[in-house]
Design a protein around this motif. Structure first.
Motif, PDB file in Angstrom:
ATOM      1  N   SER A 179       0.719   4.924   8.965  1.00 42.69           N
ATOM      2  CA  SER A 179      -0.350   4.048   9.474  1.00 42.69           C
ATOM      3  C   SER A 179       0.044   2.584   9.373  1.00 42.69           C
ATOM      4  CB  SER A 179      -1.643   4.288   8.706  1.00 42.69           C
ATOM      5  OG  SER A 179      -1.606   3.651   7.458  1.00 42.69           O
TER       6      SER A 179
ATOM      7  N   VAL B 299      -3.241  10.256  -4.342  1.00 38.33           N
ATOM      8  CA  VAL B 299      -3.823   9.244  -3.456  1.00 38.33           C
ATOM      9  C   VAL B 299      -4.266   9.988  -2.197  1.00 38.33           C
ATOM     10  CG1 VAL B 299      -3.405   7.071  -2.247  1.00 38.33           C
ATOM     11  CG2 VAL B 299      -2.264   7.520  -4.416  1.00 38.33           C
ATOM     12  N   PRO B 300      -5.445  10.566  -2.255  1.00 41.29           N
ATOM     13  CA  PRO B 300      -5.887  11.391  -1.119  1.00 41.29           C
ATOM     14  C   PRO B 300      -6.211  10.524   0.091  1.00 41.29           C
ATOM     15  CG  PRO B 300      -7.671  11.121  -2.704  1.00 41.29           C
ATOM     16  CD  PRO B 300      -6.465  10.464  -3.309  1.00 41.29           C
ATOM     17  N   PRO B 301      -6.224  11.125   1.284  1.00 39.98           N
ATOM     18  CA  PRO B 301      -6.747  10.393   2.444  1.00 39.98           C
ATOM     19  C   PRO B 301      -8.191   9.992   2.152  1.00 39.98           C
ATOM     20  CG  PRO B 301      -5.749  12.487   3.111  1.00 39.98           C
ATOM     21  CD  PRO B 301      -5.834  12.504   1.610  1.00 39.98           C
TER      22      PRO B 301
ATOM     23  N   ALA C 195       1.079   4.032  -3.125  1.00 42.99           N
ATOM     24  CA  ALA C 195       0.878   5.474  -2.952  1.00 42.99           C
ATOM     25  C   ALA C 195       2.061   6.235  -3.552  1.00 42.99           C
ATOM     26  CB  ALA C 195       0.718   5.805  -1.472  1.00 42.99           C
TER      27      ALA C 195
ATOM     28  N   TYR D 202      13.490  -3.776   2.402  1.00 41.00           N
ATOM     29  CA  TYR D 202      12.356  -2.881   2.232  1.00 41.00           C
ATOM     30  C   TYR D 202      12.231  -2.060   3.501  1.00 41.00           C
ATOM     31  CZ  TYR D 202       7.757  -0.874   2.127  1.00 41.00           C
ATOM     32  OH  TYR D 202       6.732   0.032   2.171  1.00 41.00           O
TER      33      TYR D 202
ATOM     34  N   THR E  61      -6.334   4.164   6.249  1.00 34.43           N
ATOM     35  CA  THR E  61      -6.175   5.297   5.340  1.00 34.43           C
ATOM     36  C   THR E  61      -6.304   4.774   3.914  1.00 34.43           C
ATOM     37  OG1 THR E  61      -4.713   7.126   4.716  1.00 34.43           O
ATOM     38  CG2 THR E  61      -3.635   5.108   5.406  1.00 34.43           C
ATOM     39  N   ASN E  62      -6.004   5.594   2.940  1.00 35.69           N
ATOM     40  CA  ASN E  62      -6.007   5.196   1.539  1.00 35.69           C
ATOM     41  C   ASN E  62      -4.562   5.222   1.045  1.00 35.69           C
ATOM     42  OD1 ASN E  62      -6.650   4.771  -1.202  1.00 35.69           O
ATOM     43  ND2 ASN E  62      -6.898   6.971  -1.565  1.00 35.69           N
ATOM     44  N   PRO E  63      -4.028   4.131   0.426  1.00 30.95           N
ATOM     45  CA  PRO E  63      -4.631   2.825   0.175  1.00 30.95           C
ATOM     46  C   PRO E  63      -5.065   2.124   1.468  1.00 30.95           C
ATOM     47  CG  PRO E  63      -2.584   3.062  -1.071  1.00 30.95           C
ATOM     48  CD  PRO E  63      -2.674   4.225  -0.155  1.00 30.95           C
TER      49      PRO E  63
ATOM     50  N   ARG F  33       2.308   9.205   4.392  1.00 33.12           N
ATOM     51  CA  ARG F  33       1.110   9.128   5.226  1.00 33.12           C
ATOM     52  C   ARG F  33       0.705   7.674   5.413  1.00 33.12           C
ATOM     53  NH1 ARG F  33      -3.472   8.519   3.197  1.00 33.12           N
ATOM     54  NH2 ARG F  33      -3.062   9.524   1.193  1.00 33.12           N
ATOM     55  N   THR F  34       0.796   6.887   4.321  1.00 31.89           N
ATOM     56  CA  THR F  34       0.436   5.472   4.406  1.00 31.89           C
ATOM     57  C   THR F  34       1.426   4.721   5.286  1.00 31.89           C
ATOM     58  OG1 THR F  34      -0.348   5.732   2.139  1.00 31.89           O
ATOM     59  CG2 THR F  34      -0.236   3.498   2.998  1.00 31.89           C
ATOM     60  N   ALA F  35       2.695   5.051   5.159  1.00 28.33           N
ATOM     61  CA  ALA F  35       3.722   4.379   5.961  1.00 28.33           C
ATOM     62  C   ALA F  35       3.484   4.637   7.445  1.00 28.33           C
ATOM     63  CB  ALA F  35       5.107   4.853   5.542  1.00 28.33           C
TER      64      ALA F  35
ATOM     65  N   GLY G 288       7.382   5.087   1.187  1.00 27.28           N
ATOM     66  CA  GLY G 288       7.160   6.397   1.791  1.00 27.28           C
ATOM     67  C   GLY G 288       8.017   7.463   1.140  1.00 27.28           C
TER      68      GLY G 288
ATOM     69  N   SER H  32       0.832  -1.206   0.000  1.00 27.48           N
ATOM     70  CA  SER H  32       0.000   0.000   0.000  1.00 27.48           C
ATOM     71  C   SER H  32       0.869   1.260   0.000  1.00 27.48           C
ATOM     72  CB  SER H  32      -0.932   0.005   1.223  1.00 27.48           C
ATOM     73  OG  SER H  32      -1.873  -1.043   1.135  1.00 27.48           O
ATOM     74  N   VAL H  33       1.920   1.227   0.809  1.00 28.52           N
ATOM     75  CA  VAL H  33       2.837   2.371   0.860  1.00 28.52           C
ATOM     76  C   VAL H  33       3.486   2.589  -0.511  1.00 28.52           C
ATOM     77  CG1 VAL H  33       4.991   3.225   1.860  1.00 28.52           C
ATOM     78  CG2 VAL H  33       3.334   2.023   3.325  1.00 28.52           C
TER      79      VAL H  33
ATOM     80  N   ASP I  92      -5.140  -0.632   3.799  1.00 26.36           N
ATOM     81  CA  ASP I  92      -4.277  -1.768   4.144  1.00 26.36           C
ATOM     82  C   ASP I  92      -5.148  -2.953   4.574  1.00 26.36           C
ATOM     83  OD1 ASP I  92      -2.604  -3.593   5.439  1.00 26.36           O
ATOM     84  OD2 ASP I  92      -1.379  -2.042   6.381  1.00 26.36           O
TER      85      ASP I  92
ATOM     86  N   THR J  86       6.859   9.574  -1.192  1.00 27.41           N
ATOM     87  CA  THR J  86       6.047  10.749  -1.498  1.00 27.41           C
ATOM     88  C   THR J  86       5.201  11.075  -0.275  1.00 27.41           C
ATOM     89  OG1 THR J  86       4.191   9.425  -2.262  1.00 27.41           O
ATOM     90  CG2 THR J  86       5.882   9.971  -3.884  1.00 27.41           C
TER      91      THR J  86
ATOM     92  N   ALA K 192       1.978  11.023  -0.010  1.00 25.57           N
ATOM     93  CA  ALA K 192       0.919  10.022   0.166  1.00 25.57           C
ATOM     94  C   ALA K 192       1.513   8.720   0.688  1.00 25.57           C
ATOM     95  CB  ALA K 192       0.191   9.778  -1.153  1.00 25.57           C
ATOM     96  N   GLY K 193       2.689   8.365   0.167  1.00 28.28           N
ATOM     97  CA  GLY K 193       3.343   7.151   0.642  1.00 28.28           C
ATOM     98  C   GLY K 193       3.747   7.293   2.095  1.00 28.28           C
TER      99      GLY K 193
END
Lengths: 491, 491
Positions: free
Chosen positions: B277, A349-351, A339, B237, A372-374, B273-275, B266, A335-336, A376, B268, B270-271
């Motif tokens: 979470s 890739v917005p929240p 994004a 990773y 969050t988006n993506p 923010r995803t990381a 992570g 997912s990370v 998980d 970007t 967005a990446g």
């Protein structure tokens, strides 16, 4: 051999002048619908093209007359072999030539005498060899054909593929029809597309490998496919064009009618040298080419993978120009990385939109503000909230333009109820696809397992998704690249 | 939560200061070789991680003692379940925690009392949730562990994978050992690597999913794998690093010992923010990161596909820094496109060297001056000269640095002797690989066919190639990208 690519003689920007094509598309329509076919140089040896063509027509269920021709006579696959074209006491619409190049001039004469409309020439060893006498023979061939009023497909080509009509050049091309029309200077490339991507739905309305294209060429076939109602999307593999101005006009007209993706071979000096020995094409300068293709409103692909993915995306995804992507079904790391790749390729890739956040908070208060988006998948695990449900909420949300869903089959494999899990997720994705108005890409990896059960489960899942008309990609990376390219193209 | 990535506090360029690590690699060696393991939160329900861990150790043939622990007692897979750690009347080296996060502080105390060296925590819901109380609990967890002298792997991780030792976290990870060491902040990513690329030889000496990495982290594991003799190549990773200076030192030391490929999640916003979470990592600015990785002598990958291909290339291809590539085994269009892609990526595809031209002219005078590089397989067809023979000549030629060979299995499928053809070409490639001193990449597409026979033939060919130690790529594009990246890296 003239080394200056004729394409470079184009002055860009071009004002496209609409003019009459040199022949009516109906000429090609007759060639694509022959009532009878003679295979000259037919053979009973299963390891020859002269056998492949005969067998292919039988296997594909071609409904017209098939006349194998070989001076030795005899039988092939239970069919009488005629000693010559003259020996056939009926009309012949199409001739497929597998004879050595030294016989082709005579063949054109014989064909004209029989009223043949076109000769499809598997026969090679013309200008692609770079040898002066072969180049000379090719010139005499086209002169003779024009004089005789016989059209040529090729030479040095595999020819027509039209599953619905029963036309093919090998038995192991796909017999399934699909929405994609394809023109290719390389027969092998067309063949690879079938082998590698038929299971993903890369299936043809009509296709043609036209080799050296000395008579009927890329522009003729493009014009034809542009008006062909069974063709929804066009793909092309082109090493060089004969008439740049006419080609751009044909491309522009076609791209107005339906999406067109062009893969150019011979972009570099090494590629150009290779192309010369392949189809004697003189490759054009890459930057000029790309600018011209874009100006014509078509898409450029750089690799066979790009080409395949773009065609599948265009054929099976809803159009849409928005760039806000949401994804479900992958684990944390994936997912990370998704994004990251999206943002690097110009998607956002917005929240999670507020409306989706609210639904999650209502259903699973525990996960509110964490998911969050993506989305998980491993966070959802055991929560009672499934990825497909979130996908439906994302589909309903005005804050999301693009949907990406990962089947996640490896995770299912280790579970006792793997098959039921995979069935369930594919069924749910099919439900979402049926309802959505947004571009929707599904990821299912190749059924690339030494284990037979895993192979079967993955293959069957893919078959079900493709039968339902979904766009299936072999990796998240390839899905994202395609969504990004198509969002750009549609805007 | 501090939002400034600690990595940015690095001042580049860095002069690497060699200093003692905070613990000896031998600490980790003991953790990787536990004599006994307790699974706390073990479960008899096959759909839980608490079952997976117990079953995995059994399935992988772990030779030490296994102690399932659950207050309910009972049996799991025929093994007695202990009601607590205290109830085990023997030493426990490693604890695997599957209990909810509210029990972890007590678990650390109990573990210390039992003389446990390390606790591997599948248990999640700490800082990755973004919730203040969870962040606070994570801090108390690390404080408690330090005070008690117990090391932590994780939390929020899958933990150790060490097939030779019988350590795994799911039964469906590969049981085959290989030359690649791997550290991953994502368990799912490690899992996907096994599922998607085990058949290509992406197999692990030792690997670890370390999640939030609050104690043992990327630097500890890198230092350990750098000195591990079974590990020939390292992959990583990473979503974020705890101590940038120490990480760069560890990376630099590791890269001096063996090739290291790092995939950063992570990159970007967005990446990132995803990381956060996912593993609560604070991602670093991408440009700084890439520069630092390159300066440390490691390779950066951008996608899982890149990472996989680079690791396979590094593990199974001979090193070499030359850039002159030759290819055999593809048809015309594919050869043209390969030449293009090579040149676009900084490799050169020269015409056939004179010594090879001479051999072709001697063997097949007809083809002299027509066959070029890449060697179009369809030109060779029927000539009596095989692609593998030309490959041997190219290997012997001082004018070529890199070899790329395409199995071309789709072409074989349609022939009556398909299996013999594929066998023959794979055997010949294996002969070339055994002799060559040049980087040599083989292309065999995924065994991705709905047809069981094709799947079987392709799977068996891959198995044979991989067993012989060849580097197999799923497409020409991916092979070329890898050869280009590694030529750059080796020079």
């Amino acid at each position: 051999m003239e080394r200056c690519p004729p394409f470079l003689s184009l002055k860009l920007p071009v004002t496209y002048v609409v003019r009459m094509a040199e022949q009516h598309p109906s000429d090609l329509d007759a060639i694509f619908h022959p009532r009878s076919i003679a295979i000259v140089g037919a053979s009973a040896n299963p390891n020859t093209p002269g056998y492949d063509y005969v067998q292919s027509l039988k296997t594909f269920g071609y409904g017209g007359k098939i006349y194998p021709v070989n001076p030795k006579g005899g039988e092939i696959l239970g069919m009488r072999v005629y000693e010559s074209l003259q020996a056939i006491d009926a009309d012949v619409d199409l001739v497929i030539s597998c004879v050595p190049s030294k016989f082709v001039l005579e063949l054109i004469e014989d064909s004209a005498a029989r009223g043949v409309k076109a000769v499809q020439m598997f026969t090679g060893r013309f200008s692609e060899t770079g040898k002066p006498d072969a180049i000379d023979l090719e010139q005499r061939l086209i002169d003779k054909a024009r004089e005789a009023g016989v059209r040529i497909i090729g030479p040095n080509c595999m020819g027509l593929l039209y599953p619905e009509m029963g036309l093919s050049f090998r038995t192991d091309m796909s017999q399934k029809s699909g929405p994609i029309g394809f023109i290719s200077q390389s027969g092998n490339l067309l063949f690879e597309l079938t082998h590698f991507s038929d299971a993903r739905g890369l299936r043809f309305s009509k296709a043609v490998s036209y080799g050296n294209g000395i008579d009927l060429n890329e522009s003729d076939f493009l014009e034809y496919l542009a008006t062909d109602s069974a063709t929804k999307t066009i793909g092309a593999y082109i090493e060089g064009v004969r008439d740049g101005r006419r080609f751009l006009q044909a491309l522009s007209q076609a791209a107005k009618a339906k999406p067109v993706v062009v893969l150019k071979g011979g972009r570099t000096s090494a590629g150009e040298r290779t192309a010369a020995s392949h189809t004697a094409a003189l490759a054009g300068a890459q930057k000029v080419w790309e600018a011209a293709v874009a100006q014509a409103g078509a898409l450029s692909a750089q690799t066979v993978e790009d080409l395949t993915d773009l065609l599948i995306g265009l054929a099976y995804m809803k159009p849409g120009s928005g760039r806000r992507l949401a994804m479900v079904g992958a684990g944390g790391g994936r997912s990370v990385l998704t994004a990251d790749l999206c943002e690097e390729l110009g998607l956002s890739v917005p929240p999670l939109p507020d409306d989706v956040e609210e639904k999650i908070a209502e259903k699973t208060p525990d996960l509110a503000g964490w998911v969050t988006n993506p989305v998980d998948q491993s966070i959802l695990a055991g929560s009672g909230l499934g990825g497909a449900r979130v996908l439906e909420w994302l589909d309903a949300s005005p804050g999301i333009d693009l949907l990406l869903a990962n089947v996640g089959e490896p995770w299912a494999f280790g579970r006792p109820n793997a098959e039921a899990l995979i069935d369930r997720v594919t069924d749910r994705f099919i439900e979402v696809a049926a309802a959505t108005k947004k571009p929707f890409a599904v990821v299912l990896a190749p059924s690339d397992y030494p284990d037979a059960e895993r192979w079967r489960m993955t293959s069957e899942a893919r078959e079900k998704l493709v039968a339902a008309g979904l766009a299936v990609f072999t990796s998240v990376e390839r899905a994202v690249r395609t969504l990004a390219r198509l969002a750009e193209y549609r805007s």
